[in-house]
Motif scaffolding. Structure first.
Motif, short mmCIF file in Angstrom:
data_model
loop_
_atom_site.label_atom_id
_atom_site.label_comp_id
_atom_site.label_asym_id
_atom_site.label_seq_id
_atom_site.Cartn_x
_atom_site.Cartn_y
_atom_site.Cartn_z
N SER A 39 0.85 -1.19 0.00
CA SER A 39 0.00 0.00 0.00
C SER A 39 0.89 1.24 0.00
O SER A 39 1.82 1.34 0.81
N HIS A 40 0.57 2.17 -0.89
CA HIS A 40 1.44 3.33 -1.09
C HIS A 40 0.62 4.61 -1.26
O HIS A 40 -0.56 4.57 -1.61
N VAL A 41 1.29 5.73 -1.04
CA VAL A 41 0.69 7.05 -1.20
C VAL A 41 1.66 7.93 -1.99
O VAL A 41 2.87 7.85 -1.79
N ALA A 42 1.12 8.75 -2.87
CA ALA A 42 1.91 9.77 -3.56
C ALA A 42 1.20 11.10 -3.41
O ALA A 42 -0.04 11.16 -3.43
N ILE A 43 1.98 12.14 -3.25
CA ILE A 43 1.44 13.48 -3.04
C ILE A 43 1.85 14.36 -4.22
O ILE A 43 3.00 14.32 -4.67
N ALA A 44 0.90 15.17 -4.69
CA ALA A 44 1.19 16.16 -5.74
C ALA A 44 1.39 17.51 -5.06
O ALA A 44 0.57 17.93 -4.24
N GLU A 45 2.46 18.16 -5.43
CA GLU A 45 2.76 19.47 -4.88
C GLU A 45 2.84 20.48 -6.03
O GLU A 45 3.46 20.21 -7.05
N VAL A 46 2.20 21.61 -5.85
CA VAL A 46 2.23 22.68 -6.84
C VAL A 46 2.66 23.96 -6.13
O VAL A 46 1.97 24.41 -5.19
N GLU A 47 3.79 24.49 -6.54
CA GLU A 47 4.31 25.73 -5.97
C GLU A 47 4.34 25.70 -4.44
O GLU A 47 3.91 26.62 -3.77
N GLY A 48 4.85 24.59 -3.89
CA GLY A 48 5.01 24.47 -2.45
C GLY A 48 3.75 24.15 -1.67
O GLY A 48 3.76 24.13 -0.45
N THR A 49 2.65 23.89 -2.37
CA THR A 49 1.38 23.58 -1.73
C THR A 49 0.95 22.17 -2.11
O THR A 49 1.07 21.78 -3.27
N ILE A 50 0.44 21.43 -1.14
CA ILE A 50 -0.10 20.10 -1.46
C ILE A 50 -1.35 20.29 -2.29
O ILE A 50 -2.31 20.94 -1.86
N ALA A 51 -1.33 19.75 -3.51
CA ALA A 51 -2.45 19.89 -4.44
C ALA A 51 -3.36 18.67 -4.39
O ALA A 51 -4.53 18.76 -4.78
N GLY A 52 -2.84 17.54 -3.93
CA GLY A 52 -3.66 16.34 -3.86
C GLY A 52 -2.82 15.14 -3.51
O GLY A 52 -1.60 15.24 -3.35
N TYR A 53 -3.49 14.01 -3.37
CA TYR A 53 -2.77 12.77 -3.12
C TYR A 53 -3.58 11.59 -3.65
O TYR A 53 -4.79 11.69 -3.86
N VAL A 54 -2.87 10.51 -3.86
CA VAL A 54 -3.50 9.27 -4.29
C VAL A 54 -2.92 8.13 -3.44
O VAL A 54 -1.73 8.15 -3.11
N ALA A 55 -3.77 7.21 -3.07
CA ALA A 55 -3.32 6.03 -2.33
C ALA A 55 -3.79 4.80 -3.08
O ALA A 55 -4.91 4.76 -3.60
N TRP A 56 -2.93 3.80 -3.14
CA TRP A 56 -3.26 2.58 -3.87
C TRP A 56 -2.62 1.39 -3.18
O TRP A 56 -1.72 1.53 -2.37
N ASN A 57 -3.12 0.24 -3.53
CA ASN A 57 -2.48 -1.00 -3.09
C ASN A 57 -2.48 -1.98 -4.25
O ASN A 57 -3.19 -1.80 -5.24
N VAL A 58 -1.65 -3.00 -4.11
CA VAL A 58 -1.53 -4.04 -5.14
C VAL A 58 -1.64 -5.39 -4.46
O VAL A 58 -1.11 -5.60 -3.37
N VAL A 59 -2.38 -6.28 -5.11
CA VAL A 59 -2.44 -7.68 -4.68
C VAL A 59 -1.69 -8.46 -5.76
O VAL A 59 -2.27 -8.83 -6.79
N PRO A 60 -0.38 -8.68 -5.56
CA PRO A 60 0.45 -9.27 -6.62
C PRO A 60 -0.06 -10.63 -7.11
O PRO A 60 -0.03 -10.90 -8.31
N ASP A 61 -0.56 -11.48 -6.20
CA ASP A 61 -1.04 -12.80 -6.61
C ASP A 61 -2.21 -12.72 -7.58
O ASP A 61 -2.38 -13.59 -8.43
N ARG A 62 -3.02 -11.68 -7.46
CA ARG A 62 -4.18 -11.51 -8.33
C ARG A 62 -3.88 -10.59 -9.51
O ARG A 62 -4.75 -10.37 -10.36
#
Length: 135
Positions: A39-62
């Motif tokens: 499970s991971h998270v990535a953050i988007a930053e625009v001009e020093g401000t957090i613009a958004g984020y996305v979180a995802w996970n992977v089930v490698p076996d599937r």
């Protein structure tokens, strides 16, 4: 931000289903990043401000990934932040062996921009209906 679920469902259903939605999000966000669980998270930053984020996970076996949450601040919507976050998550999922991604959003008017975004990314909607009733 006013929760769009309240006027659709009424106070009794809202109180049970989403009455503490702000606290639910606070708890959910704290648990989103766990590399041991893929499970991971990535953050988007625009001009020093957090613009958004996305979180995802992977089930490698599937060979399946899932976007758990995508959030873009109101001032950064319609500037391709959501697209960039999704594409980044998709790339990362592919790197972990995912061949399919699942993501979801509400069917109400409030979530129409999210549906448009996902469809612009060539995602195929799958109809689903959820019912609630006060007892």
């Amino acid at each position: 931000m006013r929760n769009p679920f309240r006027p659709l469902m009424g106070e009794a259903v809202f109180a049970v289903q989403h009455g503490s939605w702000r606290d639910d999000y606070r708890k959910q966000v704290a648990e989103l990043h766990s590399p041991k669980r893929h499970s991971h998270v990535a953050i988007a930053e625009v001009e020093g401000t957090i613009a958004g984020y996305v979180a995802w996970n992977v089930v490698p076996d599937r060979k399946k990934g899932e976007v758990k949450i995508l959030a873009v601040s109101a001032q950064h919507r319609r500037h391709h932040v959501g697209t960039a976050l999704c594409e980044h998550a998709f790339d990362q999922m592919r790197a972990f062996g995912a061949e399919v991604v699942e993501l979801g959003t509400g069917g109400d008017q409030f979530h129409a921009p999210a549906r448009a975004l996902y469809e612009s990314l060539d995602c195929t909607p799958h109809p689903r209906t959820v019912y609630f009733r006060q007892l």
